[in-house]
Structure formats: structure tokens, C-alpha cells
Design an enzyme around this catalytic site. Structure first.
Site, PDB file in Angstrom:
ATOM      1  NE  ARG A  32      46.952  14.453  25.818  1.00 63.21           N
ATOM      2  CZ  ARG A  32      45.657  14.430  26.096  1.00 63.21           C
ATOM      3  NH1 ARG A  32      45.212  14.855  27.275  1.00 63.21           N
ATOM      4  NH2 ARG A  32      44.775  14.019  25.218  1.00 63.21           N
TER       5      ARG A  32
ATOM      6  CE1 TYR B 219      52.295   9.275  25.120  1.00 69.14           C
ATOM      7  CE2 TYR B 219      51.254  11.160  26.188  1.00 69.14           C
ATOM      8  CZ  TYR B 219      51.393  10.320  25.099  1.00 69.14           C
ATOM      9  OH  TYR B 219      50.637  10.549  23.977  1.00 69.14           O
ATOM     10  N   GLY B 220      55.261  11.670  26.315  1.00 65.09           N
ATOM     11  CA  GLY B 220      55.333  12.930  25.573  1.00 65.09           C
ATOM     12  C   GLY B 220      54.432  14.050  26.069  1.00 65.09           C
TER      13      GLY B 220
ATOM     14  CE  LYS C 213      48.841  17.587  22.947  1.00 61.50           C
ATOM     15  NZ  LYS C 213      48.014  18.032  21.824  1.00 61.50           N
TER      16      LYS C 213
ATOM     17  CG  HIS D   4      44.327  20.156  20.454  1.00 59.19           C
ATOM     18  ND1 HIS D   4      43.500  19.127  20.835  1.00 59.19           N
ATOM     19  CD2 HIS D   4      45.510  19.575  20.145  1.00 59.19           C
ATOM     20  CE1 HIS D   4      44.156  17.977  20.774  1.00 59.19           C
ATOM     21  NE2 HIS D   4      45.377  18.226  20.342  1.00 59.19           N
TER      22      HIS D   4
ATOM     23  CB  SER E  90      44.081  13.487  21.685  1.00 64.98           C
ATOM     24  OG  SER E  90      44.280  14.676  22.406  1.00 64.98           O
TER      25      SER E  90
ATOM     26  CB  CYS F 298      39.940  12.838  16.249  1.00 62.38           C
ATOM     27  SG  CYS F 298      39.097  12.229  17.713  1.00 62.38           S
ATOM     28  N   GLY F 299      42.643  12.069  13.938  1.00 64.61           N
ATOM     29  CA  GLY F 299      43.024  12.206  12.529  1.00 64.61           C
ATOM     30  C   GLY F 299      43.581  13.563  12.129  1.00 64.61           C
TER      31      GLY F 299
ATOM     32  CB  THR G 219      48.869  13.272  12.104  1.00 64.44           C
ATOM     33  OG1 THR G 219      49.077  13.728  13.439  1.00 64.44           O
ATOM     34  CG2 THR G 219      50.204  13.129  11.411  1.00 64.44           C
ATOM     35  CG  ASN G 220      45.653  10.104   9.312  1.00 62.83           C
ATOM     36  OD1 ASN G 220      46.871   9.909   9.354  1.00 62.83           O
ATOM     37  ND2 ASN G 220      44.781   9.246   9.801  1.00 62.83           N
TER      38      ASN G 220
ATOM     39  CG  ASP H  97      48.921  18.337  18.569  1.00 63.60           C
ATOM     40  OD1 ASP H  97      47.779  17.860  18.498  1.00 63.60           O
ATOM     41  OD2 ASP H  97      49.548  18.422  19.636  1.00 63.60           O
TER      42      ASP H  97
ATOM     43  NE  ARG I 258      50.505   9.597  20.826  1.00 62.61           N
ATOM     44  CZ  ARG I 258      49.771  10.709  20.757  1.00 62.61           C
ATOM     45  NH1 ARG I 258      50.143  11.709  19.994  1.00 62.61           N
ATOM     46  NH2 ARG I 258      48.653  10.806  21.428  1.00 62.61           N
TER      47      ARG I 258
ATOM     48  N   GLY J 112      41.918  10.509   2.217  1.00 63.18           N
ATOM     49  CA  GLY J 112      42.078  11.378   1.041  1.00 63.18           C
ATOM     50  C   GLY J 112      40.757  11.936   0.540  1.00 63.18           C
TER      51      GLY J 112
END
Ligand code: OXD
Ligand code: MN
Length: 600
Positions: A69, A209-210, A218, A238, A260, A262-263, A265-266, A285, A377, A504
Site C-alpha cells: 500500500r 497491488y491488492g 481497504k 480493521h 497490518s 501483526c498477526g 490472520t494467525n 481483516d 501475499r 496457539g
């Protein structure tokens, strides 16, 4: 053509300006998706991955000048500069159009203009919104198929209704007949990502870019939607959304804001290490939250897929993401294996002996450089996540019981801290800071204030945004509002190593949050908020030494006091738009810290 006269008129006006060779209305079918993959293969944009290893998936490398971005070239073009506020780049709407019109004129020569009707949120959900993106990029069309619900079914719901207008061009016309295309057309010199909040328009030029080009994400779901949310009394954030179920089968939903890369998705799909607990994903997201008739906040994930940061993702760090990207996935800027599969840093303990890196160069483990771009990505359908929640497409959304705010902070901020009230939680969100990552062009690792993880995404004055959060709290029954928490997985010890194992093990923190909401978790009051009471954070089987746990949960009075001048300077930016409630919270924090400091 559609049944919407305004849409038809706009498409024809934009086509006249952009001068594409053809205009194609996207139907959203799988045949259309396959056509886009084929077009990208033919033009050299994409390589088809091995069908046996990574079925129905492609590999794409962007231009090195188009990898993230571009916050510097992202503009909020509100009528008044004051509405954009101190944290956004502002441009006058008329002047911006005067700059963009010549750029867009003829910008699609030699290309096809695709019309993509999309729904952010389950089609027909009362929380969902419709937009239409016009683009000259087949990569964008294919990615939008994954990231949003697209095509004719959206037009059917739209009817004669209102929609967000998004015009996107890679800004690379093919001027001469037969001029060969480049693998990743973009405009290396000129990029503009412009938002017109009052007229609900987006114009994005020069980048494929996405985050700059998939306009539903976004640009619409955060920057434009945050303005709509302010006007209509809801929240566009967000945030990931997850469901957490305890061993007795009770399920609660948590939303969490992190900057963005910073985990999110995890965390959204983590495998709990606490026995008997289950985590399921609703989104990774963006969350749109509205009050239901019962006075609780309900959230939907407006997206349909994951556009996740690839490096660092492995079966160990995010098993469920690795499963989600086994097929039907678009990979961008990672490395290519000789047998046409993909790889990135930390995907496996031992790197493959040979790769082609994201810059198309031969790579071996001895090369001494990274093989994937740090912001490489994957783009995969959310439905492919093994732990996608049953409710993820529920049009009414899921009831949110807790909201977490988290930054990447090596010092000061403890593992978890519950706000004393909605107003105090809004204060904690407003002073969030984090080290920058590769998701945006620019320096990596620089500490900056990123309130609510919305710094690059709030479409209006951040001071008004804080006020909007306070208003949401003031109009609700406090007992029905989600509880607010601050978390930090990234605190480091004196040796520079992370104190907390994360991934985890973060389920231990989520369990405490669940128990706080359920009324069973114990907390102690500290000057900064409520921390887990001794013994209340489930640490069974965790191999973190007690001294490290002490540090990770430490409320360092001196360090907090030392932060206050920076917080004050951050607040000064908002001038008279800074709500009194937050000034009060800052003064109260200072008083509590000084009181505690005096006792030490
Ligand atoms: C993203 C981002 O891509 O925040 O989600 O940059
Ligand atoms: Mn994001």
C-alpha cells in the site's frame, strides 16, 4: 448493461474517458475466473502452479515498484480539509479530479475495462453494502472473485439502488497496436489512491497491488465505509472476527484490531493449546458492526477471502491458513520452486535447495537474501479455511462480546489489560502504537501511533472517529456492549527476544477474555486497567519461565509515565476535535500512575 440507469451512465462515461478496447460486465462465474487466469498466463503475468501440488492456483510477481500500500499517495478528498483531519493526506475533490481526469483519459487503451459488481458482506445482508469496481486488470478481476461476492447476483440485489463507485486503472495504456504488455503493468512513477467520501467514490491509479487496487477492501470496506458508519451509527473496523467455544460448548465472538501484518490472520484461525477450547474464523481483516434489535453489537466479515501476508506462515505458525491455500489460490511475490510450487521464508524449517526468488533471480539458501518479498501475499477463498465458522455468512452477523486492540510493542504494553469502561477502552484504542511493517511502503520497525489500527484506513477526521466510538458507547446499554481489552504478543526481554511464545499460546489470553466476559475470570486493578489476577491466566503446560511471565504482565509505572509526553503530543494533533472524555481518561491515567509511582 444493468437495470440500474445510474450505473449504466457511469460505466459509459468512464469508458469514454478511459478508452478501453472493450467493456466486459463480469458475471462472477467460475468460467469467468478461469478466463482471467488464462488471460494472465497468456500475457506473462501469471504462471500456473503444478496441478498436482497446488491445484487451480497461480503465481504472480509484481513490478518491484508496486509491492505494498502506498500511504503517501493515498488521499481523502473530502470537501473540507478539516474532515480529513491530521492523520490523512487531503486533496481538494475538484482539484483532484482535475489531476486525475488527464491521467485516466486514454489510460485503458489496448486493454479491457471490466465492470465488477460486488457485495461487501453476504448478498442481501442488512449490514452488507454494494459497490462496483471498474478495472483494466485481470489480476484484480480474479482477486475480486476471491475477496468479495461478485457478478450478476449482486446486480440483481442492487436493482436501482445506490452503490459505491470505484474506478481503477494500472495506468499503463498500450498505445500502439500490438505493443507487448509487461508481466505486471503498473505506473512506476505515478500513483494516486483517492477517496471522495461525500460522493462515495474511489479513484485508484497506477498500482495493481491488492490494498491499492482491490477497491472493495481497504478503500471501500474501511475508508468509505468508516464515513458511512459515522453517518449511520455503526462501526467499520480493521478487525478480525473469531468464535471461541469453551469445553462446555458455550460460544462467544471476539473482534480484534491489529495493524497490518501483526498477526490478525494467525489469531483468527489459531489452534488453541488449551485443551478442550475451540477457535473458529469469521474474518481476518475487516469487521462491520451494527446494533441488533436486542441492543448488542453484531459483526459481519464484509470480505469473502483472505489476502494474507505469506512469509512466516507455516504448518506450525498457522496450520489452518496453510490448508486454506492448498488450492484455488493466487500467490504474489513469493518464491517459485523448480517443480512449480511456491515457498517463502519459514514455510518449512529447511528451505528448498533451489528457488527462483520474487525478483526472478536464481536463489539458494546460500544467497544471503530473502527469497520472498516480506509483503508477499496469498489470496484464497475464506470458505477453504478448515476452521471457518458455521456463522461466517450469517446475514445478521455474530454477537460480539469482546474487542481487543493490539499493537507490536517491544516494551511497556503488557500481554493483556482489560479496560475499566467503554470510554477507557476507547482511550486505550486511541493511544495504540505499533512498529511499522512491510504492508505499507516505507520504513519497517518505526514506532508510530496507530489508533484502533485505523491510521491508514479511517476516511475522516480521527478526532471525530474517537468521538464516534464514544457516542456508540453512550447510546448503548453498558451491560450489552462488548468488553474492551488491550493485548500485546510482542513484548521483548532485555536480550531482545520475545517473552511470550504467541501463536496457539495466545488462546490462553483469549480464554481469560472469555472468562472475564462470562463473569468467572479474576482480575486485579492496576493504574492502566485490569490485568489477570495471579493464577487466573491458564499457564498449565506452558514452558515460559515465571520471570518472563512477570515481565510480560508487568505494569511498568516509570515506563508508562515516560510515554505520556508522546501520548500528549499525539493527542495535540486532534486539536478541539479531541473528545473531552479522552482528555479526562488521559488525566485520570496520569493521576493513577503518579499515585502508584509515589507508593513505589
Ligand atoms: C492488509 C493490510 O492487506 O492491512 O490487510 O495492509
Ligand atoms: Mn489489513
Amino acid at each position: 448493461m444493468s437495470k440500474n440507469k445510474q450505473l449504466d451512465a457511469w460505466v459509459s462515461e468512464m469508458a469514454t474517458m478511459c478508452q478501453p478496447d472493450a467493456v466486459v460486465w463480469c458475471d462472477g462465474s467460475s468460467a469467468e475466473y478461469d478466463r482471467m487466469l488464462h488471460v494472465m498466463e497468456q500475457s506473462g503475468t501469471a504462471i500456473r502452479l503444478d496441478e498436482g501440488k497446488r491445484p487451480h492456483s497461480i503465481y504472480v510477481r509484481s513490478d518491484p515498484a508496486d509491492v505494498a500500500r502506498v500511504e503517501e499517495f493515498t488521499f481523502i478528498c473530502s470537501m473540507s480539509k478539516d474532515d480529513a483531519g491530521p492523520t490523512n493526506n487531503w486533496k481538494d475533490p475538484a482539484e483532484t479530479k482535475a489531476i486525475l481526469t488527464p491521467l485516466f483519459t486514454g489510460c485503458m487503451k489496448g486493454r479491457t475495462l471490466y465492470v465488477i459488481p460486488y457485495s461487501m458482506g453476504p448478498i442481501g445482508s442488512p449490514i452488507a453494502k454494494i459497490g462496483v469496481e471498474l478495472t483494466d486488470s485481470p489480476y484484480v478481476v480474479a482477486s475480486m472473485h476471491i475477496m468479495a461476492r461478485v457478478g450478476t447476483k449482486v446486480l440483481d440485489v442492487l436493482g436501482e439502488g445506490e452503490f459505491v463507485r470505484g474506478l481503477h486503472s494500472v495506468g499503463a495504456p498500450l498505445e500502439k497496436d500490438g505493443q507487448p504488455d509487461t508481466p505486471w503493468p503498473c505506473n512506476a512513477k505515478t500513483k494516486y489512491i483517492c477517496h471522495f467520501p461525500e460522493t462515495r467514490e474511489i479513484m485508484s491509479y497506477g498500482s495493481g497491488y491488492g490494498g491499492n487496487a482491490l477497491l472493495g477492501k481497504k478503500c471501500h470496506a474501511l475508508r468509505i465505509a468508516s464515513v458511512q458508519a459515522r453517518d449511520e451509527g455503526w462501526l467499520a473496523e480493521h478487525m478480525l472476527i473469531l468464535g471461541i467455544t469453551n469445553p462446555e460448548g458455550v460460544k462467544k465472538y471476539i473482534a480484534a484490531a491489529f495493524p497490518s501484518a501483526c498477526g490478525k490472520t494467525n489469531l483468527a484461525m489459531l489452534q488453541p493449546t488449551v485443551p478442550g477450547w475451540k477457535i473458529e474464523t469469521i474474518g481476518d481483516d475487516i469487521a462491520w458492526m451494527k446494533f441488533g434489535a436486542d441492543g448488542h453489537l453484531y459483526a459481519i466479515n464484509p470480505e469473502f477471502g483472505f489476502f494474507g501476508v505469506a512469509p512466516g506462515t507455516s504448518l506450525k505458525s498457522n496450520f489452518n491458513a496453510m490448508k486454506a491455500i492448498e488450492r484455488n489460490t493466487i500467490f504474489t511475490n513469493c518464491a517459485l520452486t523448480p517443480d512449480r510450487d511456491i515457498w517463502w521464508e519459514e514455510m518449512t524449517d529447511t528451505p528448498p535447495a533451489e528457488l527462483t526468488d520474487w525478483l526472478r533471480r536464481p536463489w539458494t539458501p546460500a544467497s544471503g537474501r530473502k527469497t520472498a518479498h516480506p509483503n508477499a501475499r496469498f489470496c484464497a477463498p475464506a470458505s477453504q479455511c478448515p476452521v471457518i465458522s458455521r456463522e461466517w455468512e450469517d446475514p445478521k452477523g455474530v454477537r460480539i462480546d469482546a474487542i481487543l486492540f493490539g499493537g507490536r510493542r517491544a516494551t511497556v504494553v503488557p500481554l493483556v489489560n482489560e479496560a475499566l469502561s467503554w470510554q477507557h477502552g476507547t482511550f486505550l484504542g486511541s493511544i495504540m502504537s505499533s512498529e511499522t511493517t512491510a504492508a505499507a511502503a516505507g520504513a519497517v520497525g518505526a514506532l508510530r501511533f496507530d489508533p484502533f489500527a485505523m491510521l491508514p484506513f479511517c476516511g475522516y477526521h480521527m478526532g471525530d472517529y474517537f468521538g464516534h466510538w464514544l457516542k456508540i458507547g453512550a447510546k448503548a446499554d453498558p451491560a450489552r456492549l462488548p468488553r474492551l481489552f488491550n493485548v500485546n504478543w510482542f513484548r521483548k526481554g532485555a536480550d531482545g527476544k520475545f517473552l511470550w511464545p504467541g501463536y496457539g499460546e495466545n488462546s490462553r489470553v483469549l480464554k481469560w477474555v472469555f472468562e472475564r466476559v462470562a463473569g468467572t475470570g479474576k482480575a486485579v486493578d492496576t493504574p492502566i486497567g485490569r490485568l489477570p489476577a495471579p493464577g487466573s491466566l491458564d499457564l498449565a503446560g506452558l514452558s515460559v519461565p515465571p520471570s518472563a511471565m512477570d515481565q510480560v504482565l508487568k505494569v511498568d509505572i516509570e515506563a508508562w509515565l515516560a510515554e505520556l509526553p508522546a501520548v500528549r503530543a499525539h493527542y495535540e494533533k486532534f486539536g478541539d476535535k479531541l473528545p473531552q472524555g479522552l482528555k479526562d481518561e488521559l488525566a485520570a491515567l496520569e493521576k493513577r500512575l503518579q499515585g502508584a509511582g509515589a507508593k513505589v
